[in-house]
Design an enzyme around this catalytic site. Structure first.
Site, short mmCIF file in Angstrom:
data_model
loop_
_atom_site.label_atom_id
_atom_site.label_comp_id
_atom_site.label_asym_id
_atom_site.label_seq_id
_atom_site.Cartn_x
_atom_site.Cartn_y
_atom_site.Cartn_z
N CYS A 137 0.84 -1.21 0.00
CA CYS A 137 0.00 0.00 0.00
C CYS A 137 0.87 1.25 0.00
O CYS A 137 1.57 1.51 -0.97
CB CYS A 137 -0.99 -0.03 1.16
SG CYS A 137 -2.37 1.11 0.93
N HIS A 248 -3.54 -5.27 0.16
CA HIS A 248 -3.05 -5.73 1.46
C HIS A 248 -3.10 -7.24 1.65
O HIS A 248 -4.09 -7.76 2.17
CB HIS A 248 -3.91 -5.10 2.57
CG HIS A 248 -3.62 -3.66 2.79
ND1 HIS A 248 -2.70 -3.23 3.70
CD2 HIS A 248 -4.12 -2.57 2.20
CE1 HIS A 248 -2.64 -1.91 3.68
NE2 HIS A 248 -3.50 -1.48 2.78
N GLU A 250 -1.74 -9.07 3.86
CA GLU A 250 -1.75 -9.50 5.27
C GLU A 250 -3.16 -9.54 5.87
O GLU A 250 -3.43 -10.34 6.76
CB GLU A 250 -0.83 -8.61 6.12
CG GLU A 250 -1.35 -7.22 6.44
CD GLU A 250 -1.39 -6.28 5.26
OE1 GLU A 250 -0.86 -6.62 4.17
OE2 GLU A 250 -1.96 -5.19 5.39
#
Ligand code: NAG
Ligand code: NAG
Ligand code: NAG
Length: 321
Positions: A137, A248, A250
């Site tokens: 990001c 993202h 994660e």
């Protein structure tokens, strides 16, 4: 202007955005493998009032768990050290993760420290000392600023929306996706597996027009923003092991806020797992190491305890520094 520039890097404050090699490893690194890799994560400046009472910088636990899930340990890197201290840290870690956040990408302490490591990584890779960097990001946006030498970001709002990737032909011969099963490659383009939480990004047009950027990075995927702009969503260095995702990975496994569109399907989890393992495997090719076990032990994230933050942020847990 500075206000605009500032907000340009907001990757949704509460989710806050949770990556050159020489194409070929040197023969030395090809043989030697480091099975105890340590990935450095730059701490992020707190920009959110509710987080201020806990510390000046933080790292969401989701990035730590993500990195650990790939088989690495994490060293948090504070923003208050001297250049000599960062040079010393660089000799010990095996890769670096630039996380998301909301800070100025040219003038903040975060940007200053990132630039030091970026230069060290370029020089190291140039002399055959393999060292990977991953940006997620705002971390990807930061990589584009470092490579271009200027801030070329524009409004590419895609906030709290999960999207499939529009893969380019290059994606199919990339290093990042090389180990992906065919079924997952297909799912990547058909299922909303990537969580987006950003207001600004790099348009495909700017990427293609900027020689520095398109000479440095291969474009692996694009997406369409709310305003219709096509934006760069995945890149990888052509010569350097530097990787960037505007989305993202994660969150797919490590963030659960019900208000946020985090992809949690089986394919989403597989995507997140494979990318974490890919990046840590890149880190295994770095032979940097600590001087002794005591120094290593005292540098790792295990010396800190995360704080429960699920009742005042979009994260479940945060480390503060
Ligand atoms: C996908 O990318 C191509 C260019 O690589 C572009 O022409 C096309 O419009 C994009 N489609 C979507 C749905 O983003
Ligand atoms: C960015 O574009 C979106 C969609 O057109 C718009 O809603 C938003 O206000 C714009 N943001 C800025 C900061 O210009
Ligand atoms: C969040 O929860 C913690 C522990 O459960 C509590 O101490 C804290 O006051 C809560 N914070 C808010 C803003 O509700």
């Amino acid at each position: 202007m500075s206000n605009m520039v500032f907000s340009a890097f907001v990757c949704l404050f509460f989710v806050c955005c949770i990556c050159c090699s020489r194409a070929m490893p040197t023969s030395l690194n090809q043989e030697a493998v480091n099975d105890r890799p340590v990935i450095g994560i730059l701490t992020q400046l707190v920009s959110d009032d509710v987080m201020k009472p806990f510390g000046r910088t933080y790292i969401p636990s989701s990035y730590v768990k993500y990195t650990e899930s790939g088989g690495a340990r994490v060293m948090p890197i504070k923003l208050t050290l001297t250049t000599a201290e960062y040079e010393n840290i660089f000799k010990k870690i095996n890769g670096l993760l630039f996380i998301g956040g909301a800070v100025d990408l040219e003038t903040s302490d975060y940007a200053r420290v990132a630039k030091i490591f970026y230069r060290l990584a370029l020089m190291a890779n140039d002399r055959g000392d393999f060292f990977p960097i991953w940006g997620t990001c705002m971390g990807m946006q930061l990589l584009t600023v470092l490579v271009a030498g200027e801030n070329l970001l524009a409004n590419t709002t895609a906030e709290n929306i999960a999207l499939p990737l529009n893969l380019t032909t290059e994606a199919h011969s990339s290093r990042m996706f090389a180990g992906f099963p065919d079924e997952l490659m297909k799912a990547l383009t058909h299922e909303a597996l990537t969580g987006n939480f950003h207001h600004y990004g790099l348009t495909v047009e700017t990427f293609l027009e900027n020689e520095k950027l398109h000479n440095f990075f291969s474009l692996l995927s694009t997406n369409i923003a709310k305003n219709g702009a096509h934006f760069v969503s995945t890149i990888e260095g052509k010569r350097y092991p530097f990787y960037g995702v505007q989305w993202h990975p994660e969150v797919n496994r490590f963030q659960w806020d019900r208000r946020l569109n985090f992809p949690h399907s089986s394919h989403a989890v597989q995507l997140s797992s494979l990318l974490a393992q890919f990046f840590v495997d890149e880190g295994r090719r770095s032979l940097h190491h600590f001087d002794n076990p005591e120094e290593e032990d005292s540098s790792l994230i295990y010396n800190y305890t995360p704080v429960y933050a699920g009742n005042f942020t979009g994260y479940e847990q945060l480390y503060f520094f």
